[in-house]
Design a protein around this motif. Sequence first.
Motif, PDB file in Angstrom:
ATOM      1  N   ALA B 186      50.618  38.965  34.979  1.00 25.97           N
ATOM      2  CA  ALA B 186      50.338  37.523  35.056  1.00 25.97           C
ATOM      3  C   ALA B 186      50.794  37.000  36.415  1.00 25.97           C
ATOM      4  N   ALA B 187      51.994  37.406  36.802  1.00 27.96           N
ATOM      5  CA  ALA B 187      52.509  36.978  38.109  1.00 27.96           C
ATOM      6  C   ALA B 187      51.714  37.640  39.231  1.00 27.96           C
ATOM      7  N   PHE B 188      51.323  38.888  39.021  1.00 25.41           N
ATOM      8  CA  PHE B 188      50.559  39.587  40.060  1.00 25.41           C
ATOM      9  C   PHE B 188      49.227  38.885  40.322  1.00 25.41           C
ATOM     10  N   VAL B 189      48.541  38.533  39.238  1.00 23.34           N
ATOM     11  CA  VAL B 189      47.238  37.882  39.406  1.00 23.34           C
ATOM     12  C   VAL B 189      47.399  36.560  40.161  1.00 23.34           C
ATOM     13  N   ASP B 190      48.461  35.837  39.831  1.00 24.92           N
ATOM     14  CA  ASP B 190      48.682  34.551  40.501  1.00 24.92           C
ATOM     15  C   ASP B 190      48.995  34.720  41.982  1.00 24.92           C
ATOM     16  N   ASP B 191      49.691  35.793  42.300  1.00 24.26           N
ATOM     17  CA  ASP B 191      50.172  35.967  43.675  1.00 24.26           C
ATOM     18  C   ASP B 191      49.487  37.159  44.349  1.00 24.26           C
ATOM     19  N   ALA B 192      48.316  37.539  43.836  1.00 20.79           N
ATOM     20  CA  ALA B 192      47.670  38.780  44.303  1.00 20.79           C
ATOM     21  C   ALA B 192      47.384  38.746  45.796  1.00 20.79           C
ATOM     22  N   SER B 193      46.988  37.605  46.283  1.00 17.70           N
ATOM     23  CA  SER B 193      46.602  37.530  47.686  1.00 17.70           C
ATOM     24  C   SER B 193      47.759  37.943  48.594  1.00 17.70           C
ATOM     25  N   GLU B 194      48.899  37.360  48.366  1.00 17.95           N
ATOM     26  CA  GLU B 194      50.056  37.639  49.224  1.00 17.95           C
ATOM     27  C   GLU B 194      50.554  39.068  49.017  1.00 17.95           C
ATOM     28  N   ARG B 195      50.651  39.474  47.759  1.00 17.97           N
ATOM     29  CA  ARG B 195      51.192  40.814  47.482  1.00 17.97           C
ATOM     30  C   ARG B 195      50.284  41.911  48.044  1.00 17.97           C
ATOM     31  N   ASP B 216      43.198  44.937  50.174  1.00 16.57           N
ATOM     32  CA  ASP B 216      43.126  43.590  50.743  1.00 16.57           C
ATOM     33  C   ASP B 216      42.016  42.764  50.072  1.00 16.57           C
ATOM     34  N   GLU B 217      40.986  43.424  49.625  1.00 14.16           N
ATOM     35  CA  GLU B 217      39.864  42.718  48.991  1.00 14.16           C
ATOM     36  C   GLU B 217      40.026  42.587  47.479  1.00 14.16           C
ATOM     37  N   MET B 218      41.088  43.216  46.946  1.00 16.46           N
ATOM     38  CA  MET B 218      41.267  43.193  45.490  1.00 16.46           C
ATOM     39  C   MET B 218      41.387  41.766  44.933  1.00 16.46           C
ATOM     40  N   PRO B 219      42.166  40.884  45.569  1.00 17.09           N
ATOM     41  CA  PRO B 219      42.275  39.525  45.006  1.00 17.09           C
ATOM     42  C   PRO B 219      40.914  38.842  44.880  1.00 17.09           C
ATOM     43  N   ALA B 220      40.061  39.047  45.858  1.00 16.38           N
ATOM     44  CA  ALA B 220      38.735  38.412  45.797  1.00 16.38           C
ATOM     45  C   ALA B 220      37.968  38.930  44.590  1.00 16.38           C
ATOM     46  N   ARG B 221      38.094  40.209  44.325  1.00 13.01           N
ATOM     47  CA  ARG B 221      37.381  40.770  43.159  1.00 13.01           C
ATOM     48  C   ARG B 221      37.944  40.205  41.859  1.00 13.01           C
ATOM     49  N   LEU B 222      39.255  40.052  41.813  1.00  9.76           N
ATOM     50  CA  LEU B 222      39.861  39.500  40.589  1.00  9.76           C
ATOM     51  C   LEU B 222      39.447  38.049  40.371  1.00  9.76           C
ATOM     52  N   GLU B 224      36.797  36.607  41.014  1.00  5.29           N
ATOM     53  CA  GLU B 224      35.417  36.422  40.541  1.00  5.29           C
ATOM     54  C   GLU B 224      35.323  36.457  39.023  1.00  5.29           C
ATOM     55  N   LEU B 225      36.405  36.868  38.388  1.00  7.16           N
ATOM     56  CA  LEU B 225      36.387  37.005  36.923  1.00  7.16           C
ATOM     57  C   LEU B 225      37.045  35.806  36.270  1.00  7.16           C
ATOM     58  N   GLY B 451      32.018  47.731  36.263  1.00  7.48           N
ATOM     59  CA  GLY B 451      32.825  47.901  35.058  1.00  7.48           C
ATOM     60  C   GLY B 451      32.955  46.605  34.275  1.00  7.48           C
ATOM     61  N   MET B 452      32.784  45.469  34.978  1.00  7.65           N
ATOM     62  CA  MET B 452      32.917  44.184  34.278  1.00  7.65           C
ATOM     63  C   MET B 452      31.758  43.233  34.555  1.00  7.65           C
ATOM     64  N   ARG B 453      31.066  43.436  35.669  1.00  8.08           N
ATOM     65  CA  ARG B 453      29.966  42.548  36.017  1.00  8.08           C
ATOM     66  C   ARG B 453      28.808  43.368  36.597  1.00  8.08           C
TER      67      ARG B 453
END
Lengths: 494, 469
Positions: B186-195, B216-222, B224-225, B451-453
């Motif tokens: 939950a915290a990771f998703v919220d702060d994914a960009s910085e982490r 680096d592009e992972m937050p953008a993918r998250l 989108e969901l 896998g999801m979209r």
Amino acid sequence: MNAQLAAQLAIPLAAIRDCWITGGSAAALTPEAWRPLIAGVSAAEGERRLAALAGQAWEVAFRPALPKDAARQKDLPRLALPTLPDRLRPLFRHALRQAPGNDRYAVLRLAERRGFSAHPLDWMPAASSEDVPDLYAPWQDWAQSLDQEDKDKGGGGDELNEDTWDSFYPAQRRLLLKAMRRQEPARALVLIAARAGQEAAEKRLALIETLAIGLGDGDAPYLQSLASDRSGKIKALAARLLARLRQASAGTGLSPEDLAELAGFFERGGKGFFKRNAAVSAKPLKSQAQAARRAELCDQSSLMELAAALGLTEAEFIDGWQFGGQDMSMLTPAADDCVARMAAQSSADEFVARLANRLMANRLVAEKELNPSLPVLLPRLDRAAQQRVMKKILAGQNIQNIQYLSRIEHGDLAQAGDILSSRIYGALKSDIKGQMREDKTPLALALVNLFAGVATAEAARAVIDDLAASFGIFPANPALAFLRLNYELANAAV
Amino acid sequence: MPFDLKTIEALAPDQASLGAASKLAKAGKWARLERDGELYWGECQGSGANPYRVIVDAGDRGYKCTCPSRKFPCKHALALMWLGADGAVSFQTGAPPEWVTDWLGRRRKGGGGGGGDEPAASSGGKSIAAIPTTEMVETAAAEDPKAAARREAAREKRAENTRAAIAGALEELEQWINDQLRLGLAAFVDDASERCRRIAARLVDQKAAALASRIDEMPARLLELRNEERPEAAIRELGKLVLLIKAWAARPDDPEVRRQVAASETREQVIGHPDTRVVSSAWEVLGEKIQTRRDGLVRHATWLMNLKPEECRYALLLDFYPASAGKRSESFIAGEQFEAALAFYASPVPLRALVVERSPAQTCLPWRDTGFVSNATSDPLSPCLPFWNGRPWEIEWPLALPPGRIVRDKGGRCWWRAEAGAESIGLPLAREAPLPVLGMALGATVGLWNGMRLDLLAAQSPFGRLDLS
């Protein structure tokens, strides 16, 4: 897909996910079958392996479920004409983007004349669009069906009758009624008379409007019966249609007081040496509010009714109308516009043509210039009359009048010589030349593009070639997309 | 493959670009207009102090402009194409100046889409014409064996250092993955960009540049969901990273793994690799996906479909370039078919490729004759099996779907659904489908499944081929 595996893993995977959402170790939640894979490794390594296994399991073993409320729409109908060839679709899209608002219909009409319909990914009528070309009525019905619960319509085939009435969507129904009016007006009238009363006012209005096609004396009794309709709009429409039949007995529903007020905006005099011929003119107005009131009353009345109030026949009114009232330059809409609009709405074809002829010959407007009240009559004119108006536009120098070309429904009216040697084209070229010097996209190019609606393919090509030769303007300039589409479509049709 | 007006219109990114280009498509705007065969170049005065240098290769529709526009092609390149196509303006014929030959050298002539290396690629690349043949290399070696041995030793040393650095990076990444699981997604998703940015920077420092870009592009993918989907998506992402780390540990010299972790091979390395498969066939451009990444690079992906799919059903042409550098490789138009020899990067499931040679298609092949459409009506995702087995870390992969339709739920979300056989399965779309598509029976659909979209590329319908990319 292994449904059994998915069923076994669903609960443990959800538990693992929930554990990791809040944080912590999910090792204790590892499904039994996976335990050997994480046995004998460090706790950290075990967590990572579990993440890899869980991720893979979700990807491989599970399938997203379709929501139960996901609804399949009915098939988008095929139109009567084939869609544009793929290679011309980008050009068509450019031409559409160049055309603001209802000018888009000019692009669509051109494609239709050349034997093609738009591709649905390039243009689709919105459910609420008005005046959509008949060709696209099935698509408009389809668009309306997306928002309706009743998905069973459209199964009535091509035969519209009382029994199949409910199986058609409104736009398709109107389309079929229009076709029926052209071929069997009496049968369409019977159908409208039988079913219109059961429709809501807006739909009823649209149905009764189709009576304008092939309007004849046989329609009069039904139209007269509409004088008691509960909708004011329908009463007014019926009265206008009756006026076209020169039957004013029903009246437009305008009260005697309002009719008197309307007549008060006009005055009758005499003209000619002995003042024997009637002359009708607009009285000078003092305020914009008066002009607005006059326009409002005109819209509710008919020319026949107004003429009668002044003690004239419709023909006498038209012949005696004095163009260019004193308020013309000050207040809008001008009296000429009001009269033209009344004629367009309520006069018989011969009177519309009569007024159009007078407007074309009107000497108050600078010679060879189009009277600005004329374009409103365009949709009521036949091909020959529309061509005369077009020539009037070409013969003038007011380049703003080119915009009226998009209201001309008939195409292939102008040959290359008609355009290239016209005064208005010369004026446009002067503008383009001036704007080229300013090093900007010549705004006048957008106006040149409007020739496409009336030009033959050869004429469209000639205009593009002439612009290239005169100014070095490239044929692919998007401002000329409509013109290019004109001749490219002609080639495609061949 | 010379330009014509319709091709230029199709290449233009939007109407505004065409309009802007039309203003520049006059000789007076150009300080210089020259050509050499199918190569055109010119200098166009823009808003900058120096004129923009523009190059267009009519042979393969490659182009470059020094302007900072992020539209591809930019208005300057489109204007130069017009000038070249129209023929109304005379180009001086001459030898290309140095800045043109520089571009030619960098762009890997004939190697469209796929020539571009990610930034950590070890070589600047050369023209295909400049690729040294084996014979030439051997001759050079024969001339100075000691120097060659020294070079080889130095190369080995560098490779060893790189492997060691990457191994260290991956250890750090493993620890980072554990940290995210331990501290909570939950915290990771919220702060994914910085982490993600922090660990990506560490990976770049330690030569794991490809992996860094992916993270680096992972937050953008998250993002989108939907919110509720993100933790599961994060687990999938982290799980795939674990698989990649394991693959690297087992086979650090495997080209596929190395490409995912460190950097792509150069064009020369791809062509020279013994496992490279060259497939000559007829191809159709399914669509393009152009994405500006967080690091400022443009990732330009062109998806092709083999119309005679004996092998390698799909090809991905990838190009990376700074927005200011201009596109280096060929341009494609969605739906276009052509003949080409493609060299596939070595992989258990070949996908990424380079164009070795390309020529216009002789005939237009309909999809129905290609046999690619899946018959797996009971499980539309079954064609993914080779990817799940051979490249389980892949983020997205092409998928041909059997006859189906796009349906919409009450919330307005669109789903692909099989026409028969697996009606309970619905693949959610990454983007809303154009409204008319809801009323079309799709004989075949191709998209990218992550896998999801499902990100639609193209489909066959009663209204012909639909470009949905």
